[in-house]
Design a protein around this motif. Structure first.
Motif, PDB file in Angstrom:
ATOM      1  N   GLY A 149       5.512  52.773  -4.059  1.00  0.00           N
ATOM      2  CA  GLY A 149       5.136  54.143  -4.375  1.00  0.00           C
ATOM      3  C   GLY A 149       6.304  55.062  -4.671  1.00  0.00           C
ATOM      4  N   VAL A 150       7.538  54.523  -4.619  1.00  0.00           N
ATOM      5  CA  VAL A 150       8.742  55.335  -4.829  1.00  0.00           C
ATOM      6  C   VAL A 150       9.290  55.097  -6.233  1.00  0.00           C
ATOM      7  N   PRO A 151       9.580  56.161  -6.999  1.00  0.00           N
ATOM      8  CA  PRO A 151      10.148  55.975  -8.342  1.00  0.00           C
ATOM      9  C   PRO A 151      11.479  55.225  -8.279  1.00  0.00           C
ATOM     10  N   LEU A 152      11.737  54.429  -9.301  1.00  0.00           N
ATOM     11  CA  LEU A 152      12.941  53.610  -9.341  1.00  0.00           C
ATOM     12  C   LEU A 152      14.214  54.453  -9.270  1.00  0.00           C
ATOM     13  N   ALA A 153      14.141  55.685  -9.753  1.00  0.00           N
ATOM     14  CA  ALA A 153      15.322  56.546  -9.768  1.00  0.00           C
ATOM     15  C   ALA A 153      15.694  57.067  -8.380  1.00  0.00           C
ATOM     16  N   ASP A 154      14.773  57.008  -7.428  1.00  0.00           N
ATOM     17  CA  ASP A 154      15.021  57.534  -6.085  1.00  0.00           C
ATOM     18  C   ASP A 154      15.669  56.449  -5.217  1.00  0.00           C
ATOM     19  N   ARG A 155      16.963  56.212  -5.430  1.00  0.00           N
ATOM     20  CA  ARG A 155      17.660  55.107  -4.780  1.00  0.00           C
ATOM     21  C   ARG A 155      17.713  55.251  -3.260  1.00  0.00           C
ATOM     22  N   ALA A 156      17.823  56.465  -2.767  1.00  0.00           N
ATOM     23  CA  ALA A 156      17.918  56.667  -1.315  1.00  0.00           C
ATOM     24  C   ALA A 156      16.654  56.191  -0.613  1.00  0.00           C
ATOM     25  N   ARG A 157      15.497  56.559  -1.148  1.00  0.00           N
ATOM     26  CA  ARG A 157      14.231  56.139  -0.529  1.00  0.00           C
ATOM     27  C   ARG A 157      13.979  54.647  -0.732  1.00  0.00           C
ATOM     28  N   ARG A 193      16.212  52.365  -0.614  1.00  0.00           N
ATOM     29  CA  ARG A 193      16.987  51.661   0.410  1.00  0.00           C
ATOM     30  C   ARG A 193      16.200  51.574   1.716  1.00  0.00           C
ATOM     31  N   GLU A 194      15.439  52.625   2.014  1.00  0.00           N
ATOM     32  CA  GLU A 194      14.623  52.619   3.222  1.00  0.00           C
ATOM     33  C   GLU A 194      13.509  51.569   3.128  1.00  0.00           C
ATOM     34  N   ILE A 195      12.923  51.416   1.935  1.00  0.00           N
ATOM     35  CA  ILE A 195      11.851  50.434   1.748  1.00  0.00           C
ATOM     36  C   ILE A 195      12.402  49.024   1.854  1.00  0.00           C
ATOM     37  N   GLY A 196      13.568  48.779   1.245  1.00  0.00           N
ATOM     38  CA  GLY A 196      14.167  47.455   1.266  1.00  0.00           C
ATOM     39  C   GLY A 196      13.714  46.610   0.088  1.00  0.00           C
ATOM     40  N   ILE A 197      14.636  46.348  -0.844  1.00  0.00           N
ATOM     41  CA  ILE A 197      14.348  45.535  -2.018  1.00  0.00           C
ATOM     42  C   ILE A 197      15.325  44.357  -2.025  1.00  0.00           C
ATOM     43  N   GLY A 198      14.800  43.149  -2.108  1.00  0.00           N
ATOM     44  CA  GLY A 198      15.634  41.956  -2.153  1.00  0.00           C
ATOM     45  C   GLY A 198      15.616  41.335  -3.537  1.00  0.00           C
ATOM     46  N   PRO A 242      13.433  42.776   3.508  1.00  0.00           N
ATOM     47  CA  PRO A 242      12.912  43.608   2.410  1.00  0.00           C
ATOM     48  C   PRO A 242      11.394  43.573   2.358  1.00  0.00           C
ATOM     49  N   SER A 243      10.798  44.674   1.917  1.00  0.00           N
ATOM     50  CA  SER A 243       9.354  44.707   1.755  1.00  0.00           C
ATOM     51  C   SER A 243       8.940  44.078   0.431  1.00  0.00           C
ATOM     52  N   SER A 281       1.317  50.804   1.072  1.00  0.00           N
ATOM     53  CA  SER A 281       2.196  51.185  -0.037  1.00  0.00           C
ATOM     54  C   SER A 281       3.566  50.528   0.028  1.00  0.00           C
ATOM     55  N   SER A 282       3.985  50.020   1.195  1.00  0.00           N
ATOM     56  CA  SER A 282       5.377  49.603   1.360  1.00  0.00           C
ATOM     57  C   SER A 282       5.768  48.423   0.485  1.00  0.00           C
TER      58      SER A 282
END
Length: 309
Positions: free
Chosen positions: A195-203, A205-210, A285-286, A131-132
């Motif tokens: 798997g994390v909704p776009l609105a959940d910014r805190a989670r 950040r944990e996944i890592g988006i570049g 980033p994942s 899922s990451s």
């Protein structure tokens, strides 16, 4: 009959299926854990005892996974650095390559059978690849100035896929990219990253988006090494020696080491694009979004960049 092994791909007419064996979670001192803290004591990682152990100096993996040796790998501290040693019968991968003993650098990924662990500087974190790195969108619509730019767009991108969006100028490629990564959220519809909704910014950040924009946003008066190092210091909470090791690893991997002390302004277009990509790769980033990464490049540099990505 053919025995299936973990992550085997089965091809059917019009579809692909991937077999994945659900492995038991890593266990340390009798407790399941996704985060393995490291200290000055050597740590053994390997196949667990079916009867269980409470040894804090080892991490037990699935006791029924015969591809894992009883002591598969060792993590040892030497001064300020951690070193990973392969002690297995069938081999261990570090960043996709077999090894004997290597110093760990932030973001390094170790694979033991179906387990993947990422080095975070002072711990090993279990990565859930299923899922990451996924991107999913459902019924995305973007309306700007009473104009419908995207209309009910849906897509699913699996972890590890390399996907290009093709289309003419002004057909909504950048709008779609910005909607997916959250720069300009869609008017309606849902986006999930890992798997994390776009609105959940805190989670997220944990996944890592570049994100690498079309126009390079690198200080041109800095050298390559300075630009990447300063970005690392701003983004990562790592001691100086780990930042230096990470910058060295990334510049070498992207072919920038020979230009490390050149000003960004003196680089070619393709080299400047690599600096922008290097800065985004610092945080490992994942998911990595790139807006027209080959724009302005000659065919040779475009092919080299696509091969690198």
């Amino acid at each position: 009959q053919i025995p299936l092994t973990n992550l085997d791909v089965i091809e059917l007419p019009g579809a692909f299926l991937q077999f994945q064996r659900v492995l038991a979670p890593p266990v340390r001192a009798g407790q399941p854990t996704d985060q393995i803290s490291l200290d000055s004591q050597p740590l053994a990682i390997g196949r667990g005892d079916p009867h269980g152990t409470v040894d804090t100096a080892r991490v037990d993996l699935d006791p029924e996974e015969i591809a894992i040796s009883r002591v598969h790998a060792m993590v040892e501290r030497d001064g300020d650095n951690y070193f990973l040693s392969d002690r297995s019968r069938l081999g261990t991968e570090l960043n996709g390559v077999a090894f004997t003993r290597e110093r760990l650098v932030f973001g390094d990924r170790m694979r033991i059978s179906g387990y993947i662990f990422e080095f975070t500087g002072d711990a090993l974190r279990l990565i859930h690849l299923e899922s990451s790195g996924t991107v999913s969108a459902e019924n995305l619509t973007v309306i700007a100035n009473d104009r419908r730019i995207l209309d009910q767009v849906s897509l699913n991108i699996a972890a590890g896929e390399f996907v290009g969006v093709l289309g003419g100028s002004g057909h909504g490629k950048t709008t779609l990219l910005n909607a997916l990564c959250g720069i300009n959220p869609p008017t309606s519809g849902e986006v999930r990253l890992g798997g994390v909704p776009l609105a959940d910014r805190a989670r997220l950040r944990e996944i890592g988006i570049g994100y690498v924009p079309q126009d390079d946003i690198v200080h041109r008066e800095l050298t390559v090494n300075e630009a990447i190092t300063f970005s690392a210091k701003l983004r990562l909470r790592l001691p100086p020696h780990q930042i230096d090791a990470l910058v060295s690893r990334i510049t070498t991997r992207l072919g920038l080491a020979p230009h490390a002390h050149q000003r960004v302004a003196d680089l070619s277009g393709g080299q400047r694009k690599r600096v922008s990509i290097a800065i985004e790769l610092l945080a490992k980033p994942s998911i990595l979004f790139l807006d027209e990464p080959s724009s302005g490049l000659d065919p040779a540099n475009e092919e080299a960049l696509m091969t690198l990505l």
